[in-house]
Design an enzyme around this catalytic site. Structure first.
Site, PDB file in Angstrom:
ATOM      1  N   ASP A  14       0.811  -1.224   0.000  1.00 22.16           N
ATOM      2  CA  ASP A  14       0.000   0.000   0.000  1.00 22.16           C
ATOM      3  C   ASP A  14       0.842   1.270   0.000  1.00 22.16           C
ATOM      4  O   ASP A  14       0.636   2.167  -0.815  1.00 22.16           O
ATOM      5  CB  ASP A  14      -0.936   0.035   1.224  1.00 22.16           C
ATOM      6  N   ARG A  94       0.774   4.606  16.493  1.00 24.04           N
ATOM      7  CA  ARG A  94       0.323   5.582  15.494  1.00 24.04           C
ATOM      8  C   ARG A  94       0.628   7.039  15.850  1.00 24.04           C
ATOM      9  O   ARG A  94       1.117   7.790  15.013  1.00 24.04           O
ATOM     10  CB  ARG A  94      -1.165   5.405  15.201  1.00 24.04           C
ATOM     11  N   ASP A 123      -6.922   3.457  12.643  1.00 22.07           N
ATOM     12  CA  ASP A 123      -5.617   4.088  12.463  1.00 22.07           C
ATOM     13  C   ASP A 123      -5.684   5.437  11.750  1.00 22.07           C
ATOM     14  O   ASP A 123      -4.928   6.350  12.060  1.00 22.07           O
ATOM     15  CB  ASP A 123      -4.668   3.133  11.728  1.00 22.07           C
ATOM     16  N   SER A 175      -3.410  -9.418   7.382  1.00 22.60           N
ATOM     17  CA  SER A 175      -2.863  -8.069   7.470  1.00 22.60           C
ATOM     18  C   SER A 175      -2.200  -7.950   8.834  1.00 22.60           C
ATOM     19  O   SER A 175      -2.833  -8.186   9.866  1.00 22.60           O
ATOM     20  CB  SER A 175      -3.996  -7.059   7.311  1.00 22.60           C
TER      21      SER A 175
HETATM   22  N1  ARG Z   1      -7.593  -3.238  15.730  1.00 23.49           N
HETATM   23  C1  ARG Z   1      -6.306  -2.827  16.189  1.00 23.49           C
HETATM   24  C2  ARG Z   1      -6.283  -1.374  16.584  1.00 23.49           C
HETATM   25  O1  ARG Z   1      -7.116  -0.649  16.146  1.00 23.49           O
HETATM   26  C3  ARG Z   1      -5.197  -3.171  15.252  1.00 23.49           C
HETATM   27  C4  ARG Z   1      -5.274  -2.680  13.851  1.00 23.49           C
HETATM   28  C5  ARG Z   1      -4.005  -3.101  13.210  1.00 23.49           C
HETATM   29  N2  ARG Z   1      -3.889  -3.070  11.813  1.00 23.49           N
HETATM   30  C6  ARG Z   1      -3.592  -4.157  11.085  1.00 23.49           C
HETATM   31  N3  ARG Z   1      -3.222  -3.982   9.878  1.00 23.49           N
HETATM   32  N4  ARG Z   1      -3.666  -5.361  11.564  1.00 23.49           N
HETATM   33  O2  ARG Z   1      -5.433  -0.938  17.309  1.00 23.49           O
END
Ligand code: ARG
Length: 408
Positions: A14, A94, A123, A175
């Site tokens: 991406d 993040r 995110d 992912s």
């Molecule tokens: N659901 C989790 C959060 O919002 C993890 C998201 C992580 N992203 C991924 N590509 N697995 O913190």
């Protein structure tokens, strides 16, 4: 003048497409910014790849120490676990990546930044709220929310057309996002919550079945709520987390399978692996049981819930977080000492705890003859303590059964 954009770049598909797409679509100069938060793989050859994709500059920042001390440890001290379980490796990473992006944008004179988050995750909010807080006037691009590609295949096709280096390896069915505090795994078969997690989904823990038959013992020493030594060895925050992660992961500790409530209103199923985080939260909590007075301990548990929500929902750089930090920090003055734990086939159990600030008084707790507790004083205490109920039921009649009491 050409627009200059700082892009949060992981080197994956991406963000590689984003680098090129921003050059194509906006005729912009792009700077790739990659943050090292202690992830295991990903960073090898990432700069070279960014240049090959047309970046004017590629910057890799080692933010491990900052991540551990200024993001992970405050969350640990607060006891922040989202929905009582998720230690939030992704959620904590993040805001720091956003901060790095803003710093680079300012230093390089960029008018915009870009990230590779989708339109249905948490995110995007974490990035953009953080950027709004740190640089209110900076423009943000979120190409995944607006570009034409509908699938991975279309992105790969674009890479081939535009000469973006992509690994021809078989697609990972999941992912994955990772840093030193944990790994988040989603997509593929995991999207059905009835399906048990396949073993190949896990990245940094062995299954309890394959863990050693011999348990591992770890002793963690804390100073003001922060872990400073592991098994008697003083270590830097990063070293301590990484080393403990290794030991705990090898014993199958730190797996979590969670259906959680996202900020954008949907429930999602996610697997997490957070070996060090699991052990440190456990140990920290046990030390607080020994050292915090009852009211502070109970009050802090309420704060922990709010603190976790705030991290999860992208409000890291909020005045409320700083205010809560002040409260938490005050409580941690007495959280000193050490906790010894047993790690065995996915479980963590407590062997012993010790603190110079321990409030546990054996002469008050004991049932042996050296007991110092004033038993007689309890009678008067309970007489007054029970007075409101006595008065109420004298007036209204005592309950015969719960059913009757509820119905009445
Ligand atoms: N659901 C989790 C959060 O919002 C993890 C998201 C992580 N992203 C991924 N590509 N697995 O913190």
């Amino acid at each position: 003048m050409k627009e200059k954009i700082a892009v949060a770049y992981s080197g994956g598909l991406d963000t590689s497409v984003i680098l090129k797409w921003l050059q194509d679509k906006y005729d912009a100069d792009v700077i790739a910014v990659t943050a090292n938060l202690g992830q295991r793989k990903e960073l090898v050859g990432v700069e070279e790849k960014a240049y090959k994709t047309g970046a004017k500059k590629a910057i890799v920042l080692d933010l491990r120490e900052e991540f551990a001390t200024e993001y992970v440890f405050p969350a640990l001290k607060a006891g922040a676990l989202y929905e009582h379980s998720y230690p939030m490796a992704t959620s904590l990473g993040r805001p720091l990546i956003a901060k790095a992006l803003v710093d680079v944008a300012k230093a390089e004179g960029c008018s915009a930044v870009a990230h590779g988050c989708t339109g249905k995750g948490n995110d995007q909010a974490r990035f953009e709220v953080a950027i709004a807080a740190l640089a209110p006037d900076l423009k943000v691009y979120a190409p995944l929310r607006e570009w034409e590609f509908k699938s991975r295949e279309e992105e790969i096709e674009y890479c081939q057309k535009r000469g973006i280096p992509v690994k021809a390896t078989k697609e990972n069915p999941y992912s994955i996002d990772e840093n030193m505090w944990g790994t988040s795994i989603e997509c593929g078969v995991l999207e059905n919550p009835r399906v048990a997690p396949p073993e190949d989904a896990y990245q940094r823990t062995v299954s309890p079945e394959n863990a050693p038959n011999q348990s591992a013992t770890v002793e963690i020493e804390f100073e003001r709520g922060v872990p400073i030594a592991l098994n008697g060895e003083r270590l830097s925050p990063v070293e301590l987390i990484m080393k403990l992660d290794e030991i705990a992961g090898a014993n199958g500790v730190g797996r979590l399978d969670l259906v959680e409530n996202r900020l954008v209103g949907i429930k999602s199923r996610e697997l997490y692996e957070a070996p060090a985080a699991t052990v440190l939260h456990f140990a920290h909590r046990e030390l607080e049981r020994l050292t915090l007075d009852k009211d502070t301990m109970h009050y802090k548990a309420k704060i922990a819930h709010d603190y976790a929500d705030l991290i999860y929902n992208g409000l890291w750089f909020s005045p409320l977080r700083y205010a809560l930090d002040a409260f938490v920090e005050k409580t941690q003055k007495v959280v000193n000492g050490s906790v010894t734990l047993k790690l065995y086939k996915g479980n963590v159990s407590l062997l012993s705890r010790w603190s110079p600030n321990s409030l546990y008084d054996e002469s008050l707790a004991t049932y042996a003859e050296n007991d110092q507790f004033d038993h007689k004083a309890s009678a008067g205490f309970i007489k007054i303590y029970s007075l409101p109920l006595k008065t109420y039921y004298r007036v209204n009649g005592s309950p015969v059964s719960s059913q009757e009491a509820v119905a009445k």
